[in-house]
Design a protein around this motif. Structure first.
Motif, short mmCIF file in Angstrom:
data_model
loop_
_atom_site.label_atom_id
_atom_site.label_comp_id
_atom_site.label_asym_id
_atom_site.label_seq_id
_atom_site.Cartn_x
_atom_site.Cartn_y
_atom_site.Cartn_z
N VAL A 1 38.79 16.28 59.09
CA VAL A 1 38.21 17.25 58.16
C VAL A 1 36.88 17.73 58.77
O VAL A 1 35.96 16.93 58.93
CB VAL A 1 37.98 16.62 56.78
N VAL B 1 34.11 21.19 54.36
CA VAL B 1 34.59 21.18 52.99
C VAL B 1 33.77 22.19 52.20
O VAL B 1 32.54 22.21 52.31
CB VAL B 1 34.42 19.77 52.35
N ALA C 1 39.44 22.53 52.42
CA ALA C 1 39.07 21.71 53.57
C ALA C 1 39.53 22.39 54.86
O ALA C 1 40.65 22.90 54.94
CB ALA C 1 39.70 20.33 53.45
N GLN C 2 38.68 22.36 55.87
CA GLN C 2 39.06 22.78 57.23
C GLN C 2 39.56 21.52 57.92
O GLN C 2 38.85 20.52 57.99
CB GLN C 2 37.82 23.28 57.98
N VAL C 3 40.79 21.58 58.40
CA VAL C 3 41.35 20.38 59.04
C VAL C 3 41.71 20.70 60.48
O VAL C 3 42.42 21.67 60.75
CB VAL C 3 42.60 19.87 58.29
N GLU D 1 43.23 25.73 57.06
CA GLU D 1 42.53 25.56 55.79
C GLU D 1 43.54 25.16 54.71
O GLU D 1 44.59 25.81 54.57
CB GLU D 1 41.82 26.84 55.38
N CYS E 1 42.68 20.99 48.52
CA CYS E 1 42.81 19.55 48.33
C CYS E 1 42.12 19.13 47.04
O CYS E 1 41.04 19.62 46.71
CB CYS E 1 42.19 18.83 49.53
N LEU F 1 37.47 13.28 49.32
CA LEU F 1 37.47 14.17 50.48
C LEU F 1 36.04 14.37 51.01
O LEU F 1 35.12 14.65 50.24
CB LEU F 1 38.06 15.53 50.07
N GLU G 1 33.57 15.59 54.70
CA GLU G 1 33.48 16.13 56.04
C GLU G 1 33.47 14.96 57.02
O GLU G 1 32.85 13.93 56.76
CB GLU G 1 32.19 16.93 56.19
N PHE H 1 47.65 14.32 57.46
CA PHE H 1 47.87 15.73 57.22
C PHE H 1 49.35 16.08 57.39
O PHE H 1 49.94 15.88 58.45
CB PHE H 1 47.02 16.57 58.18
N ILE I 1 46.86 17.48 52.48
CA ILE I 1 46.25 16.19 52.81
C ILE I 1 46.83 15.18 51.82
O ILE I 1 46.78 15.40 50.60
CB ILE I 1 44.71 16.28 52.68
#
Lengths: 760, 340
Positions: free
Chosen positions: A52, A55, A67-69, A77, A80, A85, A87, A93, A125
C-alpha cells in the motif's frame, strides 16, 4: 478423511510434476478411492502480495478509503473498507478474475471490476477469511496484515505464505479393511511402492524415561486391550499452537484446541494412531486401570454429555473413577486445560470389535474409534508415543518424560506367514508377472520374502497382519494393484455349450407379464413393508422399521398395493385403470429355503403372488380382472387357484390376488382339427335370483354334447341379468334347427326349474 | 295391384326419377329411397314372403332383376356425375389407439440383461428375499464384527435363531452360496431381485431396490477372464464399445475385489457433472470369489475358482431413462409408469 501432500512428502520424495489430479488418480487406481482434491496454491492463483503506497479518503463514503497498491509492475487503485489499512502495509491483493469468498461465507465468486460508490476498484484487498486462510492477528473488520513478509510486492501469495499443499479427500468406505491407511504414514508407504522411491520411516528418539514419577498401568480386560503404553510428561505450558501446526490441522479439517491436544491430533493424522492426554493433576494419581465399566457407572465425556456406560464397555480409569471411554472419547474431568503442566500420555491398541460396539451403543463415532475399529498395529502405538513426545518438546520447550515408559502388552501380535506359489498366482491373475517384479512389489509394501523358485514364503508386516491379510489370495491383490490392473491382458473364458437349465416359475412370471402388458395392463411395484397386514396372525414384524407405521412384512400384495392404487386413482379421477404387481409376500409359516447349510431350519414361506387391480366403470372392474385371469389360463394352459382373494374398494374398483406357488405351464397345446361343419349359435338372456353364480349355471346348461361353448357377452348386475351365447356344433354333419331347438327347450326348463330363472 | 305390377312400376319410377337428376344433389336421397335398408326395393322383396309358394320363384327372379337394373342405373349415374372426386381423407388423423400396457422400467432392464446373459449360457436364478444371517453374511465371509451387520444398515425380522437371525437380504449375493450348493461347479448364473437397506429415503437412496448378481465358477477362472467378460457384458448393455478400468475395491466375499468404472458415456472422459469431472463412472463391484464362499457352497477352492459381480438394476434403469429420483420406481405414479 483428508490427506495432506505436504505431510506425505515428509515420508517419501515424490517424482516431479504431481498435481492434485494425478495424485488422486494414482491412489484411486492402486490403493484407495480419492473422492476429490484441493490444490491450495491453485485456489490462491491471482492473489499476490501488494504494497500500500498511499491511502486517501473515499469521496462518497465515510467507512471506505482508496488505496494505491503496488504489485511489482503495476500501481492500482482500489476501494477498501479495512479498518487497519495503512500506508506502507503489505496486503493480500486479489486481482480481477480471482475467486474470493465474501466475508468468508457462501460460494466462491469471481472478482470483477466494479464501481464502489462511484469509484472504480481494480481489485480487492482481502481479509484472511475471504481467502479461507488462518490469521491469528486478525482484527475485526480488518484486512490481512502481511507486513512481516519479506516477499516483494507481486509475489504470488501462496508462495509468500508457503501454501503449496494439495489436500486429498479419501473415501473412508474404501479403507474399511486397511487399518494401516488411516494416517499419512501408510499412504506414503503405498506411494513409495507405486513410485518405486524410498520410504522413510520416522525415527523419533527412544524414550529414556525418568525417575520423578512412577506410572502404573494395569490391564484387567486383556481381551479388550491388546497393548497399552503410557508415560508422564511434565514441564508443559498449555498455549496456542504454533502457526504451522494450526495451519496444518486446519487444512486437515481439524479444529485447533491447544498445543498439547493439537499434538495428539496431529500424530493421529500423521501416523494413524489415536492418542489421549490426561491431566495428571486431575487424576487420583499416576495409575491407569484398563477395565470394563461397572454397572451404573457414568462419565461426562469431552463433548459435555453425561454417558451411562454399559457393563461390557471398556474404560480407562484411575484408582477411583472412570476417566475415558477407551478408544472412543476422554472424560471432561481429566481434560487438558490452561492450567495443565503434567499429563499422562496414552498410546494403546484396543480391540476393534469392543470399540465398535461401545461406540455404537453410545452413538458416538469419533476419529479415534473409527481407527481402532479397523484393528490397529500394536507396533504403531509405540512409534506414535515417541513421536508425540518429540512433538510436545518441539511445541512446548521444556516438556519431557518424567516417568518410566509403561508398556503392557498382554497379547502380542501373531505373525502371519503365507506361501505364494507363482504358477497358481499367474493362473488366478491371467498374467505372468516375473518373479523379480512380484518380489519387488511385495518388499516395497513391507512384506519379507524368502523361499526359492516358484514358492515364495511371505512374511506379512505387522500393520497388515491384524486381520487384513490372512490367505494367499490376499496377496494377488497386493501385487496386481501395484503392478497395474490395466496391464492384465483380456481373455474370454471358454465354456461348453450346454444350454442352461430354466427356472419354470420365473419363465411363467415373464409370460404373465407379457400377456398382461399386451392386454393393456400396467406393471407396478410396491414396497414390502405394510401396516398391519391382511393376515395379522401370520405377519412377520421388523425389528427395526424405518417407518413405525409400516413395521410388518406384507402378507399379500394387497397390503401394499391398495394404498398405491388408491393414490393412483385419485390422481387420475374417473379414468379406467389396470394395474398389476408380481411380488413376494411373507408369512410366518415355514417355507422351503434352508436357513443354514446344516440342520433342518427353514426360512419363512415367501411365495410369489400376482395381484390385479382394476377400475372400469363401463365394463365392470371385476369383469375386466376375470377376463385377464381367463386370458392367462387359456394362453398359458395353466390353472390358477380356485380361491383367489377379492377386495372391493369404494367407488367400484376391485383387486384380485392369486398365489402362484406350484403353478406350472401346461403341456404344449395340440391342434384341434378345423371344424368341417358350420356351427349354430343361440343367444339367451336370463334373469336369475340373487346369489345364483354363473359358474353353476354354466355347468348346468351343458346338457348336450352338441354344445361347443357357452360364453357370457353381457351382464347387467343390477337386475342379475346375464346374456350368453351358446354355440352348437356336430363333428359329422350340419346341425338342423330342430336339433338345436330341442336342446334349447331342455335348457330353458332346467333354468326355470333349477335356478328359478326368467328367460327374456 | 299385383306384386308383379308393383315391381314394374317401381322400376319405372326409379329410372324416371334418376333421369330427372341434373347433378349429384339429391342422388344420395334417392339412393336411400330405393336401395336403402328400408327403401322401396327392400319392401318389394319382403312382400315376396306373402306370395303363394308356386309364384315365388318367378316373382323372386323379377324382383332381383329389378334390383340389379336399379343398382346399375345408380352406378351409371354416379359415374356420370363424376363420383371421381372422393371426399378428401385426412391421413394425419391419429387413428384409434390400441390398448397398450407398460412393463415397469426396472423389469424392462432386467429382461434385457437376462436375455443377454442367457445368450452367454447363464442360468437365471431366484432366491429368498427374507434371508438368514448365515446366508446373507457369514457364508459370504462377512464376519460378526463387520459394520454391514449393524441394524444401521440391515432390516432384521423378528423370529429366527439368536445366532442366525432373519433379515431382509441386503444384496443378491446370498444366492451365490445357494446356487453353488444346489448346482455345484462349474456354474454360470445371474440372480436378479429385490434387495433392502436400512436407509433414510431421498432422491438417490431407497430402502428397496433391485440388483443383479452374477457368478461364474469353473476351473482356472482368472482376473483376466473377469475383465474380458465384464467388457463384453457392458458392450451388450450399452450397445456400444465401452472403455473400462479396474481399481481396488473391498468386498469381503471376493478376493481380490474391484470397483469397475466405465469411461463416462456422457462426456467421453473429458469430465462433466455426471462423472464428477473424473471422466469415469463407478458402475459395478466385482472380484474373484473368496475361497471361503466356495467352501460354504461345497466347492473345493483348490480345484475351482470363479468371479462374481453385482449390477444395480435400479441404477441402470435410472441411467438409461434419465430418472433423477429413485423414489419414482416404487411410487405407482401412472404419469411415471405409463412412459415406459
Amino acid at each position: 478423511m483428508k490427506i495432506s501432500y505436504n505431510i506425505l512428502k515428509t515420508f517419501v520424495t515424490p517424482p516431479a510434476g504431481n498435481t492434485g489430479r494425478s495424485l488422486a488418480e494414482t491412489l484411486t487406481m492402486r490403493t484407495v478411492e480419492v473422492e476429490s482434491y484441493h490444490d491450495q496454491a491453485g485456489r490462491l492463483a491471482g492473489v499476490v502480495v501488494g504494497l500500500v503506497t498511499a491511502v486517501r479518503p473515499h469521496p462518497n463514503a465515510d467507512k471506505l478509503r482508496l488505496a494505491q497498491v503496488g504489485t511489482g509492475k503495476h500501481k492500482l487503485e482500489v476501494v477498501c473498507g479495512g479498518v487497519n489499512l495503512q500506508e506502507g502495509m503489505k496486503v493480500a491483493f486479489a486481482n480481477i478474475g480471482t475467486k474470493v469468498r465474501w466475508h468468508g461465507q457462501g460460494d466462491w465468486v469471481t472478482l470483477e471490476q466494479v464501481s464502489i460508490r462511484g469509484v472504480e476498484s481494480a481489485g480487492m484487498i482481502c481479509a484472511a477469511e475471504e481467502l479461507a486462510l488462518m490469521d491469528s492477528a486478525a482484527v475485526e473488520h480488518g484486512i490481512m496484515d502481511l507486513s512481516y513478509l519479506t516477499a516483494k510486492p507481486g509475489t504470488p501469495l501462496a508462495e509468500a505464505l508457503g501454501l503449496h499443499d494439495i489436500i486429498l479427500e479419501v473415501d473412508n468406505k474404501s479403507v474399511t479393511h486397511r487399518p494401516d491407511l488411516w494416517g499419512h504414514l501408510g499412504l506414503a508407504r503405498e506411494l513409495a511402492a507405486i513410485w518405486q522411491v524410498p520410504f522413510t520411516l520416522p525415527e523419533p528418539p527412544t524414550l529414556a524415561g525418568g525417575a520423578e514419577a512412577r506410572l502404573k498401568v494395569t490391564i484387567e480386560a486383556p481381551e479388550h486391550c491388546q497393548r497399552y503404553l503410557g508415560v508422564v510428561v511434565a514441564g508443559l505450558k498449555v498455549a496456542e499452537s504454533p502457526a504451522w501446526l494450526k495451519q496444518q490441522l486446519v487444512s486437515l479439517g481439524v479444529r485447533s484446541i491447544n498445543n498439547v491436544v493439537d499434538v495428539t491430533n496431529y500424530v493421529m493424522h500423521e501416523l494413524g494412531q489415536p492418542l489421549h492426554a490426561f491431566d495428571l493433576a486431575r487424576l487420583a494419581g499416576p495409575e491407569i486401570v484398563v477395565r470394563l465399566a461397572k454397572r451404573g457407572e457414568k462419565l461426562v465425556t469431552l463433548d459435555g454429555s453425561e454417558r451411562k456406560l454399559e457393563a461390557d464397555s471398556l474404560v480407562i480409569a484411575d484408582a477411583k473413577h472412570v476417566q475415558a471411554v477407551a478408544g472412543v472419547m476422554g472424560g471432561q474431568a481429566s481434560e487438558v486445560g490452561s492450567t495443565t503442566t503434567t499429563i499422562v500420555l496414552e498410546s494403546a491398541t484396543f480391540d476393534p470389535v469392543s470399540v465398535r460396539l461401545t461406540a455404537g451403543k453410545l452413538g458416538l463415532r469419533t476419529d479415534a474409534s473409527m481407527r481402532f475399529e479397523k484393528g490397529l498395529d500394536p507396533a504403531l502405538a509405540e512409534l506414535a508415543l515417541r513421536r508425540a513426545v518429540q512433538l510436545l518438546a518441539e511445541v512446548c520447550p521444556g516438556a519431557h518424560v518424567v516417568s518410566n515408559v509403561a508398556d503392557t502388552y498382554p497379547r502380542p501380535l501373531e505373525l502371519v506367514k503365507l506361501n505364494l506359489n507363482l504358477p497358481w498366482f499367474w493362473k488366478r491373475l491371467g498374467c505372468e508377472i516375473p518373479r523379480a517384479e512380484v518380489v519387488g512389489i511385495l518388499e516395497r509394501l513391507g512384506f519379507k520374502i524368502t523361499g526359492k523358485g516358484d514358492d515364495l514364503e511371505v512374511k506379512v508386516p505387522s500393520w497388515r497382519a491384524t486381520r487384513d491379510i490372512t490367505i494367499p489370495e490376499d496377496l494377488i491383490e497386493e501385487v496386481a494393484r501395484i503392478y497395474g490392473y490395466d496391464k492384465i491382458p483380456l481373455a474370454m473364458p471358454k465354456f461348453d455349450i450346454t444350454p442352461p437349465p430354466v427356472d419354470e416359475a420365473q419363465a411363467l412370471r415373464w409370460k404373465i407379464r407379457d400377456l398382461l402388458v399386451g392386454a393393456g395392463w400396467t406393471e407396478t411395484l410396491s414396497y414390502s413393508f405394510s401396516r398391519s397386514g391382511q393376515k395379522p396372525e401370520q405377519s412377520l414384524e421388523l425389528v427395526n422399521p424405518i417407518d413405525q407405521t409400516r413395521r410388518w412384512l406384507r402378507t399379500s400384495v394387497y397390503d401394499t398395493l391398495h394404498e398405491q392404487f388408491k393414490t393412483a386413482r385419485r390422481a387420475d379421477e374417473g379414468m379406467s385403470l389396470k394395474f398389476f404387481e408380481l411380488g413376494r409376500v411373507f408369512s410366518s409359516q415355514v417355507g422351503d429355503w434352508p436357513s443354514q447349510v446344516t440342520g433342518q431350519d427353514r426360512l419363512p414361506a415367501q411365495p410369489w403372488h400376482l395381484a390385479l387391480a382394476a377400475f372400469d366403470q363401463r365394463r365392470g372392474s371385476l369383469s375386466v380382472i376375470r377376463g385377464a385371469l381367463k386370458l392367462l389360463e387359456k394362453s398359458l394352459s395353466i390353472k390358477l387357484p380356485d380361491n383367489p382373494s377379492y377386495h372391493k374398494f369404494g367407488g367400484g374398483a376391485v383387486l384380485v390376488e392369486v398365489d402362484l406357488t406350484g403353478i406350472k405351464s401346461g403341456e404344449a397345446r395340440t391342434l384341434i382339427p378345423i371344424p368341417k361343419y358350420p356351427s349354430v349359435t343361440r343367444d339367451v338372456s336370463v334373469v336369475v335370483p340373487e346369489g345364483t353364480s354363473w359358474e353353476n349355471i354354466e355347468a348346468a346348461v351343458k346338457v348336450s354334447k352338441l354344445i361347443e361353448s357357452v360364453e357370457v357377452f353381457d351382464v347387467y348386475e343390477a337386475k342379475r341379468s346375464i346374456a350368453y351365447r351358446l354355440t352348437f356344433r356336430a363333428p359329422d354333419r350340419t346341425l338342423k334347427s330342430e336339433e338345436v331347438d330341442e336342446v334349447m327347450a331342455k335348457i330353458t326348463k332346467l333354468l326355470q326349474d333349477k335356478f328359478n330363472a326368467t328367460i327374456r | 295391384m299385383s306384386l308383379k305390377e308393383e315391381l314394374e312400376q317401381l322400376r319405372q319410377r326409379a329410372l324416371h326419377e334418376l333421369k330427372g337428376l341434373k347433378d349429384s344433389s339429391g342422388l344420395a336421397e334417392l339412393e336411400v329411397k330405393y336401395l336403402g335398408r328400408k327403401g322401396e326395393l327392400a319392401r318389394g322383396l319382403k312382400a315376396l314372403q306373402d306370395v303363394v309358394a308356386e309364384e315365388r320363384p318367378r316373382l323372386g327372379e323379377l324382383a332381383n332383376q329389378v334390383k340389379r337394373e336399379v343398382e346399375e342405373a345408380f352406378a351409371t349415374i354416379k359415374q356420370k356425375f363424376g363420383n371421381g372426386t372422393p371426399a378428401p381423407i385426412d391421413v394425419t388423423l391419429p387413428g384409434i389407439p390400441p390398448l397398450r400396457g407398460h412393463l415397469h422400467p426396472v423389469l424392462a432392464v432386467q429382461r434385457e440383461l437376462e436375455e443377454l446373459f442367457r445368450s452367454m449360457g447363464f442360468m437365471v436364478l431366484d432366491g429368498p428375499e427374507l434371508e438368514s444371517e448365515f446366508y446373507n453374511f457369514e457364508a459370504l465371509n462377512i464376519p460378526a464384527w463387520h459394520p454391514a451387520r449393524d441394524t444401521q444398515d440391515t432390516f432384521y425380522v423378528k423370529g429366527g435363531e439368536p445366532k442366525n437371525r432373519w433379515l431382509l437380504r441386503t444384496h443378491t449375493s446370498p444366492v451365490q452360496v445357494r446356487a453353488l450348493q444346489d448346482y455345484g461347479a462349474p456354474i454360470r448364473a445371474i440372480v436378479p431381485g429385490r434387495v433392502f437397506r436400512y436407509e433414510a429415503t431421498d432422491a438417490s437412496h431407497e430402502t428397496t431396490f433391485w440388483q443383479m448378481e452374477g457368478l461364474v465358477v469353473d476351473k482356472d477362472i482368472s482376473v483376466s477372464h473377469l475383465i474380458a467378460t465384464m467388457k463384453a457384458l457392458l458392450t451388450g448393455i450399452f450397445k456400444r464399445e465401452v472403455e473400462v478400468r479396474l481399481r481396488p475395491g473391498y468386498f469381503p466375499f471376493v478376493e481380490p475385489g474391484f470397483e469397475l468404472d466405465i469411461k463416462c458415456l456422457v462426456c467421453g472422459g473429458t469430465g462433466c457433472s455426471v462423472c464428477k469431472h473424473s471422466g469415469w463412472v463407478e458402475l459395478l463391484p466385482c472380484g474373484l470369489v473368496h475361497p471361503k464362499v466356495l467352501e460354504y457352497g461345497g466347492v473345493n477352492p483348490k480345484e475351482y475358482s470363479g468371479f462374481a459381480f453385482g449390477l444395480g438394476l435400479s441404477r441402470l434403469a435410472m441411467m438409461r431413462y434419465k430418472i433423477d429420483d429413485i423414489r419414482l420406481l416404487l411410487s405407482g405414479d401412472l404419469r411415471f409408469l405409463e412412459q415406459f
